[in-house]
Design an enzyme around this catalytic site. Sequence first.
Site, PDB file in Angstrom:
ATOM      1  N   ARG A 147      -9.829 -55.451 -15.409  1.00 53.74           N
ATOM      2  CA  ARG A 147      -8.774 -53.714 -15.949  1.00 53.74           C
ATOM      3  C   ARG A 147      -8.309 -53.965 -14.462  1.00 53.74           C
ATOM      4  O   ARG A 147      -7.516 -53.518 -14.112  1.00 53.74           O
ATOM      5  CB  ARG A 147     -10.753 -53.376 -15.199  1.00 53.74           C
ATOM      6  CG  ARG A 147      -9.712 -51.850 -14.998  1.00 53.74           C
ATOM      7  CD  ARG A 147     -10.156 -51.033 -14.285  1.00 53.74           C
ATOM      8  NE  ARG A 147     -11.025 -51.599 -13.209  1.00 53.74           N
ATOM      9  CZ  ARG A 147     -10.656 -51.766 -11.408  1.00 53.74           C
ATOM     10  NH1 ARG A 147      -9.693 -52.127 -11.064  1.00 53.74           N
ATOM     11  NH2 ARG A 147     -11.409 -52.533 -10.950  1.00 53.74           N
ATOM     12  N   SER A 148      -9.007 -54.429 -13.152  1.00 54.75           N
ATOM     13  CA  SER A 148      -8.186 -54.583 -12.016  1.00 54.75           C
ATOM     14  C   SER A 148      -6.354 -55.459 -12.315  1.00 54.75           C
ATOM     15  O   SER A 148      -5.646 -54.872 -12.136  1.00 54.75           O
ATOM     16  CB  SER A 148      -8.524 -56.317 -11.251  1.00 54.75           C
ATOM     17  OG  SER A 148      -8.691 -55.574  -9.656  1.00 54.75           O
ATOM     18  N   THR A 156      -3.110 -53.792   2.766  1.00 56.27           N
ATOM     19  CA  THR A 156      -4.385 -54.659   3.933  1.00 56.27           C
ATOM     20  C   THR A 156      -3.212 -56.069   4.523  1.00 56.27           C
ATOM     21  O   THR A 156      -2.940 -57.046   3.806  1.00 56.27           O
ATOM     22  CB  THR A 156      -5.465 -54.907   2.630  1.00 56.27           C
ATOM     23  OG1 THR A 156      -6.143 -54.088   1.874  1.00 56.27           O
ATOM     24  CG2 THR A 156      -6.241 -55.494   3.886  1.00 56.27           C
ATOM     25  N   PRO A 210      -4.090 -58.960   7.197  1.00 51.49           N
ATOM     26  CA  PRO A 210      -5.749 -59.487   7.979  1.00 51.49           C
ATOM     27  C   PRO A 210      -6.671 -58.392   9.170  1.00 51.49           C
ATOM     28  O   PRO A 210      -7.628 -58.862   8.972  1.00 51.49           O
ATOM     29  CB  PRO A 210      -5.263 -60.794   8.941  1.00 51.49           C
ATOM     30  CG  PRO A 210      -4.015 -61.267   7.907  1.00 51.49           C
ATOM     31  CD  PRO A 210      -3.767 -59.371   7.280  1.00 51.49           C
ATOM     32  N   GLU A 225      -9.326 -50.612  -2.472  1.00 59.31           N
ATOM     33  CA  GLU A 225      -9.530 -49.652  -2.599  1.00 59.31           C
ATOM     34  C   GLU A 225     -10.001 -48.632  -2.277  1.00 59.31           C
ATOM     35  O   GLU A 225     -10.187 -47.345  -2.296  1.00 59.31           O
ATOM     36  CB  GLU A 225      -9.371 -49.186  -4.439  1.00 59.31           C
ATOM     37  CG  GLU A 225      -9.239 -50.217  -5.509  1.00 59.31           C
ATOM     38  CD  GLU A 225      -7.388 -49.249  -5.708  1.00 59.31           C
ATOM     39  OE1 GLU A 225      -7.697 -48.687  -4.997  1.00 59.31           O
ATOM     40  OE2 GLU A 225      -7.063 -50.048  -6.524  1.00 59.31           O
ATOM     41  N   GLY A 226     -10.138 -48.858  -1.066  1.00 57.29           N
ATOM     42  CA  GLY A 226     -11.101 -48.074   0.058  1.00 57.29           C
ATOM     43  C   GLY A 226     -12.855 -48.581  -0.181  1.00 57.29           C
ATOM     44  O   GLY A 226     -13.464 -48.023  -1.364  1.00 57.29           O
ATOM     45  N   HIS A 247     -17.272 -48.082   0.047  1.00 57.48           N
ATOM     46  CA  HIS A 247     -18.182 -46.996   0.130  1.00 57.48           C
ATOM     47  C   HIS A 247     -18.309 -46.255   0.464  1.00 57.48           C
ATOM     48  O   HIS A 247     -18.163 -44.946   1.097  1.00 57.48           O
ATOM     49  CB  HIS A 247     -19.439 -47.398  -0.018  1.00 57.48           C
ATOM     50  CG  HIS A 247     -19.746 -47.281  -0.579  1.00 57.48           C
ATOM     51  ND1 HIS A 247     -20.409 -46.262  -1.810  1.00 57.48           N
ATOM     52  CD2 HIS A 247     -21.462 -46.498  -0.334  1.00 57.48           C
ATOM     53  CE1 HIS A 247     -21.356 -45.850  -2.153  1.00 57.48           C
ATOM     54  NE2 HIS A 247     -22.410 -46.076  -0.688  1.00 57.48           N
TER      55      HIS A 247
END
Length: 404
Positions: free
Chosen positions: A109-110, A151, A153, A383-384, A386
């Site tokens: 899915r990724s 993103t 480091p 993707e952010g 929890h």
Amino acid sequence: MMKENGTGTVRSAKEDRYQHHDYYQLDELLSEDHLLAREAVRDWVKKEVSPIIEDYANRAECPHHLFKGLAEIGAFGPSLPAEYGGGGMDEIAYGVIMQELERGDSGIRSMASVQGSLVMYPIYKFGSEAQKQKYLPKLGSGEYIGCFGLTEPDHGSNPGGMVTNIKDDGDAYILNGAKMWITNSPVADIAVVWAKDEEGKIRGMVVEKDMKGFSAPEIHGKWSLRASITGELVFEDVRVPKENVFPEIRGLKGPLSCLSKARYGIAWGAIGAALDCYDSALRYSKEREQFGKPIGQFQLTQKKLAEMITEITKAQLLTWRLGTLANEGRATPAQISMAKRNNVNMALEIAREARQIHGGMGITNEYPIMRHMMNLETVLTYEGTHDIHLLITGMDVTGLNAFK
Ligand code: TGC
Ligand code: FAD
């Protein structure tokens, strides 16, 4: 393929016996096109993914050969216009396709999420007509593999602090910096990269793999998403022609709007992983006997299974409604955050419960449970995280910003 294990008969998970579970008859809310798309992807996953995925995950290798097949089943940008390489379908079709893919593996899915929502979508949404014509057909057909570099480091949850930068140099920009944790980067032909300009404004651009000074080393040692390849992006004075930079978009809302698109797909996808764990646990509970009866006859096993299908059904309803809002252009980023956070956490908890139902067998790759569980640890974070999604909901309901 039947296997004797000495205490009863257990089937190998490599024979994919998955059956869909629809406790509230929610399929009645789907159109014929949605059902057809879902069936086609389910068949493809059973044929192309299930027989090989445990081996690839075991070897920590990405089954790149599936890129072409993913393109053929319309997994790249299902809701993007067909003339730009997408599937021309609606947001619910996009959702059910992601669900079936993640039923197979989160890494598969990724592949589709990154290609469709994080590479094709920004080029479609923010690119010039020339950029669209140059890249989208090749991405849609799987000829090109793309990746998305946000993103860094030192800047994960806080991408606005990024230090990767561009400096004006006539007909090009000079790009310097590094990105970290980038899905598909070592095998990508192009990267959609976000960097700050000399005014500190975030700009997006397409970097091609052959550009001098650009490299994408692989990150090794992952216990999660092992059938997906992850790497860095390193830019050392890379000369990016101005024609490769998205002309209008400025600021963090550019990459964040791509994330909204991908997070929506993950909200659907996580239900697929949960369904696969539930399906395997339900079957195992009827086949495995202890104390002279199937373990599914014990109340504690029934509690686990009943709670699993309850949580799956709630997630299916939440996500279907989100899909109808998305089709009307009314799904807010905060609503998407709620669904991504809830559904991924739900799937992870179901994987843990399903592992218990499988007893010792649950830790082996005879069953898909541990692979899903380990994958979902990444899905909970990328993707952010929890907690970031919780704070987005908190900000939405209170009007108070915990990030500033
Ligand atoms: P903030 O000041 O709140 O917002 C900046 C601007 O962006 C707008 N915005 C959004 N727009 C569209 N969609 C969204 N989801 C949006 N969220 C915010 C916002 O309205 C504002 O616009 P404007 O016009 O006022 O400039 O930004 P902040 O710096 O305070 O950050 C907020 C925060 C923490 C929520 C955000 O940075 C965040 O979401 N952080 C998490 C980072 C993240 O999700 N990274 C993911 C990297 S990609 C990835 O993981 C791919 S995995 C791929 C795979 O394999 O599937
Ligand atoms: P950090 O931001 O350092 O967070 C660490 C912890 O601190 C988390 O628990 C977080 O919730 C918490 N935290 C941070 N800020 C706060 C706060 N304000 N309040 C409370 N808690 C807070 N990125 C891309 O750009 N492209 C990709 O293709 C991509 N693919 C990925 C693939 C994999 C396998 C993985 C693991 C990651 C990928 N990522 C990608 C990166 C991913 O989006 C980040 O890992 C994620 O956003 C979190 O950033 P971080 O890892 O730096 O954690």
